[in-house]
Structure formats: structure tokens, C-alpha cells
Design an enzyme around this catalytic site. Structure first.
Site, PDB file in Angstrom:
ATOM      1  CB  SER A 128      17.739 -47.114   3.181  1.00  0.00           C
ATOM      2  OG  SER A 128      18.040 -47.957   2.110  1.00  0.00           O
ATOM      3  CE1 TYR A 153      21.883 -43.057   1.876  1.00  0.00           C
ATOM      4  CE2 TYR A 153      21.811 -45.300   1.017  1.00  0.00           C
ATOM      5  CZ  TYR A 153      21.164 -44.152   1.424  1.00  0.00           C
ATOM      6  OH  TYR A 153      19.798 -44.120   1.411  1.00  0.00           O
ATOM      7  CE  LYS A 157      19.637 -42.820   4.864  1.00  0.00           C
ATOM      8  NZ  LYS A 157      19.032 -41.545   5.288  1.00  0.00           N
TER       9      LYS A 157
HETATM   10  N1  UFG Z   1      20.696 -50.647 -12.399  1.00  0.00           N
HETATM   11  C1  UFG Z   1      21.151 -50.889 -13.670  1.00  0.00           C
HETATM   12  N2  UFG Z   1      21.737 -49.851 -14.316  1.00  0.00           N
HETATM   13  C2  UFG Z   1      21.906 -48.613 -13.778  1.00  0.00           C
HETATM   14  C3  UFG Z   1      21.431 -48.393 -12.473  1.00  0.00           C
HETATM   15  C4  UFG Z   1      20.837 -49.442 -11.813  1.00  0.00           C
HETATM   16  O1  UFG Z   1      21.032 -51.996 -14.193  1.00  0.00           O
HETATM   17  O2  UFG Z   1      22.475 -47.725 -14.432  1.00  0.00           O
HETATM   18  C5  UFG Z   1      20.033 -51.750 -11.665  1.00  0.00           C
HETATM   19  C6  UFG Z   1      20.781 -52.169 -10.410  1.00  0.00           C
HETATM   20  O3  UFG Z   1      21.695 -53.180 -10.715  1.00  0.00           O
HETATM   21  C7  UFG Z   1      19.631 -52.652  -9.526  1.00  0.00           C
HETATM   22  C8  UFG Z   1      18.434 -51.819  -9.966  1.00  0.00           C
HETATM   23  O4  UFG Z   1      18.777 -51.274 -11.218  1.00  0.00           O
HETATM   24  O5  UFG Z   1      19.360 -53.983  -9.817  1.00  0.00           O
HETATM   25  C9  UFG Z   1      18.116 -50.690  -9.014  1.00  0.00           C
HETATM   26  O6  UFG Z   1      19.293 -49.944  -8.791  1.00  0.00           O
HETATM   27  P1  UFG Z   1      19.275 -48.524  -8.043  1.00  0.00           P
HETATM   28  O7  UFG Z   1      20.686 -48.030  -8.031  1.00  0.00           O
HETATM   29  O8  UFG Z   1      18.249 -47.640  -8.623  1.00  0.00           O
HETATM   30  O9  UFG Z   1      18.777 -48.903  -6.584  1.00  0.00           O
HETATM   31  P2  UFG Z   1      19.398 -49.894  -5.507  1.00  0.00           P
HETATM   32  O10 UFG Z   1      18.374 -50.940  -5.256  1.00  0.00           O
HETATM   33  O11 UFG Z   1      20.755 -50.351  -5.847  1.00  0.00           O
HETATM   34  O12 UFG Z   1      19.571 -48.893  -4.290  1.00  0.00           O
HETATM   35  C10 UFG Z   1      18.430 -48.364  -3.660  1.00  0.00           C
HETATM   36  C11 UFG Z   1      18.686 -46.948  -3.156  1.00  0.00           C
HETATM   37  C12 UFG Z   1      19.735 -46.939  -2.107  1.00  0.00           C
HETATM   38  C13 UFG Z   1      19.420 -47.915  -1.045  1.00  0.00           C
HETATM   39  C14 UFG Z   1      19.114 -49.271  -1.615  1.00  0.00           C
HETATM   40  C15 UFG Z   1      18.551 -50.163  -0.564  1.00  0.00           C
HETATM   41  O13 UFG Z   1      19.100 -46.130  -4.209  1.00  0.00           O
HETATM   42  O14 UFG Z   1      19.760 -45.656  -1.535  1.00  0.00           O
HETATM   43  O15 UFG Z   1      18.117 -49.181  -2.614  1.00  0.00           O
HETATM   44  O16 UFG Z   1      18.449 -51.424  -0.990  1.00  0.00           O
HETATM   45  F1  UFG Z   1      20.457 -48.018  -0.197  1.00  0.00           F
END
Ligand code: UFG
Length: 342
Positions: A128, A153, A157
């Protein structure tokens, strides 16, 4: 003619099922190992409906060394393992670190132990972008230093990559590629497979589709005070079908004998940064559905911006993401509707 047997751990899961389809299409014999703890067995039938071949299946908890050995022994004629089997809920991993380290790392160690014991030469690891932490430059290239991740998590990785690198140094006859995914979204165009989040989703896209479907009431946008064009964080969203195809390319690279090092890493992203508001606006435009959202405070551990340089994958694997953000959103929404009707 078959191109030989490949074991897909976690093959009933989101990325594993799409990769199984692409491997079958490319004439590999697929065997799925899955404990079904976070996936459903009917996905096997869906893979059959799409690809025309039903993979062999072993229900196995790979974190258990005896069960793992039994399954690998049975399929020791495989030439490659693609390892997707892992727990992946970032928030849950903060609450239950032992569960995450135990499951994700025991599974990995039992798999490479079997690899060595049975001479299974090639290994692809699903890693990741989280291994980069909060980078101080963009786009992110593979030469950036990896950092301790915010969550157990993410850290599992990073540790797994280090274990694999040490393993390949000690035993040069084994070749490994770690693929660092940015933000996988989308679903198969058939509407037959896609992400099946367990409970309330953590990730943005499943949350958005469930809001639009009326399953969830309101999307919280976690902060609009970041230094980006609309104040919301930037990510590199990549279509799961593009990701699946990258696994085929990585496998071909391993089998080609052209690898300079016997351990290598690749970013898998589009190279384009997209904000949370871009996602909401594109979703509303493509689907004509309204998203009920509210700006709330930042989520702990979120970074401002992450996007990949995908040059290395392009140059060495001949892989490039081709599917658009519109297509990612359309197929995610199509899957949400189909799967709700099941
Ligand atoms: N977000 C919201 N509201 C939500 C969910 C997410 O505003 O309900 C925003 C988050 O703040 C972020 C973006 O949407 O800015 C993406 O969030 P995600 O949770 O979909 O993804 P992340 O980038 O936080 O995490 C992803 C993967 C992880 C991994 C990570 C690596 O889900 O498994 O990228 O950077 F570890």
C-alpha cells in the site's frame, strides 16, 4: 495451453477476485485460498460467470501454520503466489493491533515458508501507498524512503515488505514483487464482483455509494482546511480492474527472468491527484444522484496529498492505468445497486 498454476490468497476479496478474473483470461490456472472471514464464497461463481472457468478453492486460515502447510502442499505444483489475504480496516487495526499483526504477518510468514519448502519461485505482495507515510514531495516515486505507518494495518504492510526483502536476499532463487496500491475503487463492468465492505465502510467510495443508495444518511467530509484547490485531501484513485491487470504484468515480469533484482517494488496509481470534493462532484454528475454531505473536522492520521509517479510500472511492467474516474465511479455505483438487489 495453460501458463501454469498460480495461488491467489484472499482471492474471494475485492482486489483478489478481480485479479483472479484477469489471470484466468490470461490462461493461468487459478487456485484461491481464502478463509472467507471477510469475503463470500459465491464470488467463486461470479468469477466463473465472468471468466468461464471456476478456480479451484481451498478454505484455509493461512495464519495457522498447519492449515497453511496442508493447503500449500496440495498445490505445491504452483509456480507463483499472489498474496492478498490480510485484514485491512485501518481504524479497527488501531483498536486491535495484535489481531492485525498476527493475521497479516503470520499469513505472510506461513506463505513464504511454504514457498521455500515447496520451491514455489514467485511471489507478489499486495502492499500500500501507506508505506510512504506523509511524503514531503509529490509525485511519490518508489525511491522515497518508507516510514512507520500511522496504523498497525499500514505498519503490517511496511514490515511485510521488509520481511520479503530479507527473504529474497537470503534465498536468491525466489523472486518477489511488492505492489503499492494507491486508492483502489471501481468494480467489474459486469456488475458481478466489487467491494463488499463489512459493516460501515471506512473508505470514501463505498461510503459515498451507500449514502446515495440511502443505506447511510450522511457523508462526513473530513476537513476542508487542507492546502489544496478546494481544501479537501488529494488521493490517487485507481480502477480495481486496472490494478488487477497490473498483477498479470507483474507475474509476467517475474516469469520472464528479466528482473535485475530479485526483490522489486512498484507504485500502482494513475499519477493524478483527485480531491474528496472532486469525487463527490463527479459522482453527482455521472449518476445524477445527490450526496448528502457535511464538512466535519479532519480525521486523525489523514495526510493532505498522495499521488503516485507510475513511471516505473510503465517502463518495467508495461502497465498503465487506462480507466477514467468517471468509469471508476459508474462501475462502483452499478455494483452498489446490483449487490443491494442480490
Ligand atoms: N474521507 C472522507 N469521508 C469518509 C471517508 C473518507 O472525507 O467518510 C476522505 C479521507 O479524509 C481521505 C479520502 O476521503 O481524504 C480517502 O479516504 P479513504 O479512507 O478512502 O482512503 P485513505 O487514503 O485514507 O486510505 C487508503 C486505503 C488504506 C491505505 C491508504 C494508503 O484505504 O488501506 O490509502 O495511503 F492504507
Amino acid at each position: 495451453m495453460s501458463r501454469g498454476k498460480v495461488i491467489i490468497t484472499g482471492g474471494c476479496g475485492y482486489i483478489g477476485s478481480h485479479t483472479s478474473v484477469e489471470l484466468i483470461k490470461n490462461k493461468f490456472d487459478v487456485v484461491i485460498f481464502d478463509d472467507l472471514s471477510n469475503s463470500k464464497e459465491f464470488i467463486m461463481d461470479r468469477i466463473y460467470q465472468i471468466a468461464g472457468v471456476k478456480p479451484a478453492f481451498e478454505k484455509v486460515d493461512l495464519s495457522n501454520p498447519i492449515e497453511a502447510d496442508r493447503a500449500y502442499y496440495k498445490h505445491s505444483d504452483a509456480h507463483s503466489i499472489i498474496n492478498f489475504a490480510a485484514f485491512k480496516a485501518v481504524g479497527e487495526s488501531v483498536e486491535k493491533p495484535i489481531l492485525y499483526y498476527k493475521n497479516n504477518l503470520y499469513t505472510l510468514i506461513n506463505s513464504i515458508e511454504a514457498q521455500k519448502k515447496y520451491g514455489i519461485k514467485n511471489f507478489i505482495f499486495s502492499s500500500s501507498a501507506t508505506v510512504y507515510g506523509n511524503p514531503n514531495r509529490l509525485p511519490i516515486t518508489e525511491s522515497f524512503q518508507t516510514k512507520r505507518a500511522f496504523s498497525p494495518y499500514g505498519n503490517s504492510k511496511k514490515i511485510a515488505e521488509e520481511i520479503l526483502e530479507d527473504f529474497s536476499k537470503a534465498y536468491p532463487e525466489f523472486k518477489t514483487i511488492s505492489l503499492r496500491y494507491f486508492n483502489p475503487i471501481g468494480a467489474h463492468e459486469s456488475g458481478l464482483i466489487g467491494e463488499l465492505p463489512n459493516g460501515i465502510p471506512n473508505n470514501l467510495l463505498p461510503y459515498v455509494t451507500q449514502c446515495a443508495a440511502g443505506v447511510l444518511k450522511e457523508l462526513q467530509v473530513f476537513g476542508n482546511d487542507y492546502n489544496t484547490k478546494d481544501g479537501t485531501p488529494i488521493r490517487d484513485y485507481v480502477h480495481v480492474v486496472d490494478l488487477a491487470k497490473a498483477h498479470v504484468k507483474a507475474l509476467e515480469r517475474l516469469l520472464s527472468g528479466n528482473m535485475k533484482e530479485n526483490y522489486d517494488v512498484y507504485n500502482l496509481g494513475t499519477g493524478k491527484g483527485v480531491t474528496v470534493m472532486d469525487i463527490i462532484n463527479t459522482f453527482e454528475k455521472v449518476t445524477k444522484e445527490k450526496i448528502n454531505y457535511r464538512i466535519t473536522k479532519r480525521r486523525a492520521g489523514d495526510v493532505q496529498a498522495l499521488f503516485a509517479s507510475a513511471e516505473k510500472a510503465k517502463n518495467n511492467l508495461g502497465w498503465e492505468a487506462t480507466l477514467s474516474l468517471e468509469n471508476m465511479i459508474e462501475t462502483s455505483w452499478n455494483w452498489e445497486k446490483t449487490f443491494r438487489d442480490m
